[in-house]
Design a protein around this motif. Structure first.
Motif, PDB file in Angstrom:
ATOM      1  N   ALA A  56       3.940   3.951  -3.241  1.00 50.56           N
ATOM      2  CA  ALA A  56       5.172   4.280  -3.024  1.00 50.56           C
ATOM      3  C   ALA A  56       5.771   4.966  -4.366  1.00 50.56           C
ATOM      4  CB  ALA A  56       6.343   3.183  -2.613  1.00 50.56           C
ATOM      5  N   LEU A  57       5.512   4.122  -5.515  1.00 52.75           N
ATOM      6  CA  LEU A  57       5.911   4.401  -6.930  1.00 52.75           C
ATOM      7  C   LEU A  57       5.391   5.948  -7.106  1.00 52.75           C
ATOM      8  CD1 LEU A  57       5.947   1.076  -9.034  1.00 52.75           C
ATOM      9  CD2 LEU A  57       7.766   2.102  -7.526  1.00 52.75           C
ATOM     10  N   LEU A  58       4.124   6.252  -7.095  1.00 53.54           N
ATOM     11  CA  LEU A  58       3.376   7.251  -7.184  1.00 53.54           C
ATOM     12  C   LEU A  58       3.960   8.557  -6.465  1.00 53.54           C
ATOM     13  CD1 LEU A  58      -0.174   6.211  -7.169  1.00 53.54           C
ATOM     14  CD2 LEU A  58       1.137   6.919  -9.239  1.00 53.54           C
ATOM     15  N   ALA A  59       4.662   8.153  -5.267  1.00 52.33           N
ATOM     16  CA  ALA A  59       5.369   9.197  -4.526  1.00 52.33           C
ATOM     17  C   ALA A  59       6.825   9.411  -4.975  1.00 52.33           C
ATOM     18  CB  ALA A  59       5.153   8.864  -2.981  1.00 52.33           C
ATOM     19  N   GLY A  60       7.167   8.678  -6.095  1.00 56.50           N
ATOM     20  CA  GLY A  60       8.629   8.700  -6.431  1.00 56.50           C
ATOM     21  C   GLY A  60       9.541   8.025  -5.503  1.00 56.50           C
ATOM     22  N   HIS A  61       8.994   6.968  -4.868  1.00 55.61           N
ATOM     23  CA  HIS A  61      10.148   6.130  -4.058  1.00 55.61           C
ATOM     24  C   HIS A  61      10.075   4.755  -4.540  1.00 55.61           C
ATOM     25  CE1 HIS A  61      10.346   9.344  -1.091  1.00 55.61           C
ATOM     26  NE2 HIS A  61       9.013   9.388  -0.850  1.00 55.61           N
ATOM     27  N   SER A  62      10.684   3.966  -4.052  1.00 50.52           N
ATOM     28  CA  SER A  62      10.591   2.523  -4.390  1.00 50.52           C
ATOM     29  C   SER A  62       9.811   2.049  -3.343  1.00 50.52           C
ATOM     30  CB  SER A  62      11.905   1.738  -4.642  1.00 50.52           C
ATOM     31  OG  SER A  62      12.965   1.930  -3.413  1.00 50.52           O
ATOM     32  N   PHE A  63       9.099   0.867  -3.479  1.00 51.50           N
ATOM     33  CA  PHE A  63       8.430   0.144  -2.297  1.00 51.50           C
ATOM     34  C   PHE A  63       9.406  -0.051  -1.207  1.00 51.50           C
ATOM     35  CE2 PHE A  63       5.387  -3.611  -1.314  1.00 51.50           C
ATOM     36  CZ  PHE A  63       4.449  -2.928  -0.462  1.00 51.50           C
ATOM     37  N   GLU A  64      10.806  -0.664  -1.438  1.00 53.46           N
ATOM     38  CA  GLU A  64      11.814  -0.857  -0.535  1.00 53.46           C
ATOM     39  C   GLU A  64      12.157   0.296   0.497  1.00 53.46           C
ATOM     40  OE1 GLU A  64      12.134  -1.817  -3.741  1.00 53.46           O
ATOM     41  OE2 GLU A  64      13.961  -1.399  -4.387  1.00 53.46           O
ATOM     42  N   HIS A  65      12.048   1.339  -0.375  1.00 54.39           N
ATOM     43  CA  HIS A  65      12.543   2.747   0.407  1.00 54.39           C
ATOM     44  C   HIS A  65      11.567   3.057   1.545  1.00 54.39           C
ATOM     45  CE1 HIS A  65      13.365   7.140   1.095  1.00 54.39           C
ATOM     46  NE2 HIS A  65      12.024   7.305   0.981  1.00 54.39           N
ATOM     47  N   GLU A  66      10.226   2.792   1.230  1.00 51.63           N
ATOM     48  CA  GLU A  66       9.095   3.271   2.066  1.00 51.63           C
ATOM     49  C   GLU A  66       9.248   2.334   3.191  1.00 51.63           C
ATOM     50  OE1 GLU A  66       8.257   6.122   1.478  1.00 51.63           O
ATOM     51  OE2 GLU A  66       5.930   5.989   1.527  1.00 51.63           O
ATOM     52  N   VAL A  67       9.429   0.908   3.115  1.00 51.68           N
ATOM     53  CA  VAL A  67       9.609   0.043   4.205  1.00 51.68           C
ATOM     54  C   VAL A  67      10.818   0.469   5.058  1.00 51.68           C
ATOM     55  CG1 VAL A  67      10.105  -2.416   4.605  1.00 51.68           C
ATOM     56  CG2 VAL A  67       8.614  -1.993   2.873  1.00 51.68           C
TER      57      VAL A  67
ATOM     58  N   VAL B 182       0.213  -5.163  -1.437  1.00 46.45           N
ATOM     59  CA  VAL B 182       0.816  -5.670  -2.532  1.00 46.45           C
ATOM     60  C   VAL B 182       0.152  -5.524  -3.925  1.00 46.45           C
ATOM     61  CG1 VAL B 182       2.751  -7.180  -1.430  1.00 46.45           C
ATOM     62  CG2 VAL B 182       0.847  -8.099  -1.905  1.00 46.45           C
ATOM     63  N   ASN B 183       0.685  -5.013  -4.845  1.00 43.12           N
ATOM     64  CA  ASN B 183       0.018  -4.743  -6.078  1.00 43.12           C
ATOM     65  C   ASN B 183       1.277  -4.251  -6.880  1.00 43.12           C
ATOM     66  OD1 ASN B 183       0.358  -2.141  -5.448  1.00 43.12           O
ATOM     67  ND2 ASN B 183      -1.966  -1.951  -5.146  1.00 43.12           N
ATOM     68  N   ARG B 184       0.746  -3.586  -8.343  1.00 44.39           N
ATOM     69  CA  ARG B 184       1.811  -3.197  -8.979  1.00 44.39           C
ATOM     70  C   ARG B 184       1.179  -1.867  -9.744  1.00 44.39           C
ATOM     71  NH1 ARG B 184       1.850  -5.573 -14.516  1.00 44.39           N
ATOM     72  NH2 ARG B 184       0.591  -7.309 -14.212  1.00 44.39           N
ATOM     73  N   GLY B 185       1.977  -0.935 -10.361  1.00 46.18           N
ATOM     74  CA  GLY B 185       1.351  -0.106 -11.095  1.00 46.18           C
ATOM     75  C   GLY B 185       2.023  -0.305 -12.480  1.00 46.18           C
ATOM     76  N   ASP B 186       1.776   0.623 -13.513  1.00 46.72           N
ATOM     77  CA  ASP B 186       2.358   0.618 -14.820  1.00 46.72           C
ATOM     78  C   ASP B 186       3.083   1.713 -15.037  1.00 46.72           C
ATOM     79  OD1 ASP B 186       2.595   0.588 -17.438  1.00 46.72           O
ATOM     80  OD2 ASP B 186       0.797  -0.593 -17.933  1.00 46.72           O
ATOM     81  N   PRO B 187       4.314   1.411 -15.207  1.00 50.95           N
ATOM     82  CA  PRO B 187       5.107   2.925 -15.477  1.00 50.95           C
ATOM     83  C   PRO B 187       4.764   3.843 -16.429  1.00 50.95           C
ATOM     84  CG  PRO B 187       6.658   1.004 -15.791  1.00 50.95           C
ATOM     85  CD  PRO B 187       5.101   0.579 -15.258  1.00 50.95           C
ATOM     86  N   LEU B 188       4.003   3.059 -17.526  1.00 54.67           N
ATOM     87  CA  LEU B 188       3.369   3.972 -18.727  1.00 54.67           C
ATOM     88  C   LEU B 188       2.105   4.588 -18.166  1.00 54.67           C
ATOM     89  CD1 LEU B 188       4.082   1.418 -21.396  1.00 54.67           C
ATOM     90  CD2 LEU B 188       5.721   3.217 -20.582  1.00 54.67           C
ATOM     91  N   LEU B 189       1.596   4.438 -17.162  1.00 47.88           N
ATOM     92  CA  LEU B 189       0.118   4.928 -16.930  1.00 47.88           C
ATOM     93  C   LEU B 189       0.448   6.169 -15.960  1.00 47.88           C
ATOM     94  CD1 LEU B 189      -2.082   2.143 -17.170  1.00 47.88           C
ATOM     95  CD2 LEU B 189      -1.801   3.980 -18.686  1.00 47.88           C
ATOM     96  N   GLY B 190       0.689   5.679 -14.618  1.00 47.32           N
ATOM     97  CA  GLY B 190       0.979   6.777 -13.573  1.00 47.32           C
ATOM     98  C   GLY B 190      -0.105   7.027 -12.598  1.00 47.32           C
TER      99      GLY B 190
END
Ligand code: XLS
Ligand code: NI
Ligand code: NI
Length: 431
Positions: free
Chosen positions: A270-281, A295-303
């Motif tokens: 979701a984040l990689l698509a420029g959305h929040s997880f809640e938006h996708e849900v 469920v997992n998480r990315g790192d905003p500094l990596l992408g």
């Protein structure tokens, strides 16, 4: 003996415990909103990151060695299954997930490979029966082997399409045999790098046809669970066809598949698509295609898709809140599509990662449930739209002229009202 044999099953000890291998929030028997936490969260451990990933990266060799990573491949596959089910016991999770290639090795040719998948499938059936752990979903790996480098269903070579069909047929058969609650399709290499060598419309048609074949087959064998597409905008290809929830819905509608196929949404995708997880849900709920969550998480500094374990409940609270607004999980679950870092080489790191991640999910879920119970968000939202329940207002069925005439006839102009965002953010923070 497996790597996890010496570890006791992790239990709930409450928020005050100092035991690092105890749950502080995940009390599986606690009843919230009419169901136990075990029933609400439907937690699953994934096979690939936990038992296959070896820490290799583009710059370095594997760092993580496990006993089942060497030796005769089918014996190793069984040893891996033994260790996997032992970890499920330690964590007390009700579900797991796998790709065909995670559980069984590639054989000499297609027939031998499919035989391996079925044989380890039988073995997993025995392990499920002995443990009570169930399969949340199965899937096929149609992206690792070089034959899939230009895609599986979307490959320019029809022989790869056919090979992929055989692979998915067997993976779905095994999932069905194991009582899997869903079947997932992540289009790992269904996308493209450059239009210079790509017939985009043809590839989309191939993908639509492939999915239609899978849906027909699922009905013929009586597989009751949904097929779930897992959207991801990029990685490994530059342009993935299943970009996000909305894109997949458009695709499903175009090929007439929106009744049979739902979504498996992943936080970091979701984040990689420029959305929040809640938006996708929320989008999935709006279109009636919500299925399951990775469920997992990315790192905003990596992408990129770093697939880290969740470590912050606030990142999940609103997604779980949207999920609850849609009625919560049915066939789906919360799958830890997450891996330990390359330097976390001890088997015990895997246990700590899951215990922490499970607790974060429980903490976020309990918070989301409090938001639902307290009505602190639902009230203001329904107030905000209350005008739509007034009978004469832009009545349904009215033509544009009628709506226009009603607007002109009104004596007062519409008055701006506060969106109250900060108040609502505080409601969430204090839940
Ligand atoms: C990769 C995907 C993958 C799917 C299953 O980014 O998240 O792990 O969940 O194929
Ligand atoms: Ni992913
Ligand atoms: Ni995933």
């Amino acid at each position: 003996m497996t790597l996890f044999s010496d570890l006791p099953t992790v239990r709930f000890e409450g928020p005050e415990t100092t035991n690092p291998l105890a749950y502080r929030h995940y009390d599986p028997d606690r009843v919230v909103l009419g169901r136990t936490l075990r029933q609400h969260l439907r937690l699953a451990v994934c096979y690939w990151h936990s038992f296959v990933m070896n820490g290799a990266d583009p710059f370095g060799a594997p760092t993580i060695a496990r006993p089942w990573m060497t030796g005769e491949p089918m014996a190793a596959a069984r040893a891996k299954a033994d260790a996997a089910f032992d970890l499920f016991r330690v964590l007390d999770v009700p579900f797991y997930t796998f790709h065909d290639r995670d559980i069984a090795p590639e054989g000499d040719g297609l027939a031998a490979t499919l035989r391996n998948t079925r044989a380890v499938g039988d073995y997993l059936g025995e392990k499920q029966a002995a443990s009570g752990v169930a399969l949340l979903w199965g899937t096929a790996n149609l992206f690792s082997h070089p034959r899939f480098m230009a895609g599986a269903a979307t490959n320019p070579d029809p022989d790869v399409f056919a090979w992929s069909a055989a692979t998915v047929k067997t993976a779905l058969d095994v999932t069905h045999q194991l009582g899997g609650a869903n079947y997932v399709m992540w289009g790992g290499r269904e996308g493209y790098e450059t239009l210079l060598n790509t017939d985009l419309k043809r590839e989309l048609d191939q993908m639509g046809r492939f999915l239609s074949l899978v849906v027909d087959y699922k009905h013929r064998i009586g597989f009751a669970g949904p097929i779930l597409i897992e959207p991801k905008p990029k990685e490994p290809t530059k342009h993935q066809y299943d970009f996000d929830a909305a894109t997949v819905y458009g695709f499903l509608r175009h090929y007439g598949l929106e009744k049979d196929v739902k979504l498996n949404l992943e936080e970091n995708h979701a984040l990689l698509a420029g959305h929040s997880f809640e938006h996708e849900v929320a989008v999935a709920n709006a279109y009636g295609i919500f299925g399951s969550l990775d469920v997992n998480r990315g790192d905003p500094l990596l992408g990129w898709d770093t697939d880290q374990f969740p470590s912050d409940a606030s990142q999940l609270t609103l997604a779980f809140h949207e999920m609850l607004k849609g009625g919560g999980l049915t066939t789906g679950g919360l799958n830890f599509d997450a891996k330990i870092r390359r330097q976390s080489i001890d088997a015990e790191d895997l246990v700590h990662a899951h215990v922490g991640g499970i607790d974060i999910c429980a903490e976020a879920f309990l918070k989301a449930a409090r938001l639902v119970e307290g009505g602190g968000l639902a009230g203001p939202v329904s107030e905000r739209y209350a005008g739509w329940s007034a009978p004469d207002h832009a009545a349904r069925g009215a033509t544009l002229e009628e709506v226009a005439a009603a607007a002109e006839a009104r004596a007062v102009s519409p008055q701006p009202r506060s969106g109250r965002q900060e108040r609502l953010e505080t409601v969430v923070a204090r839940a």
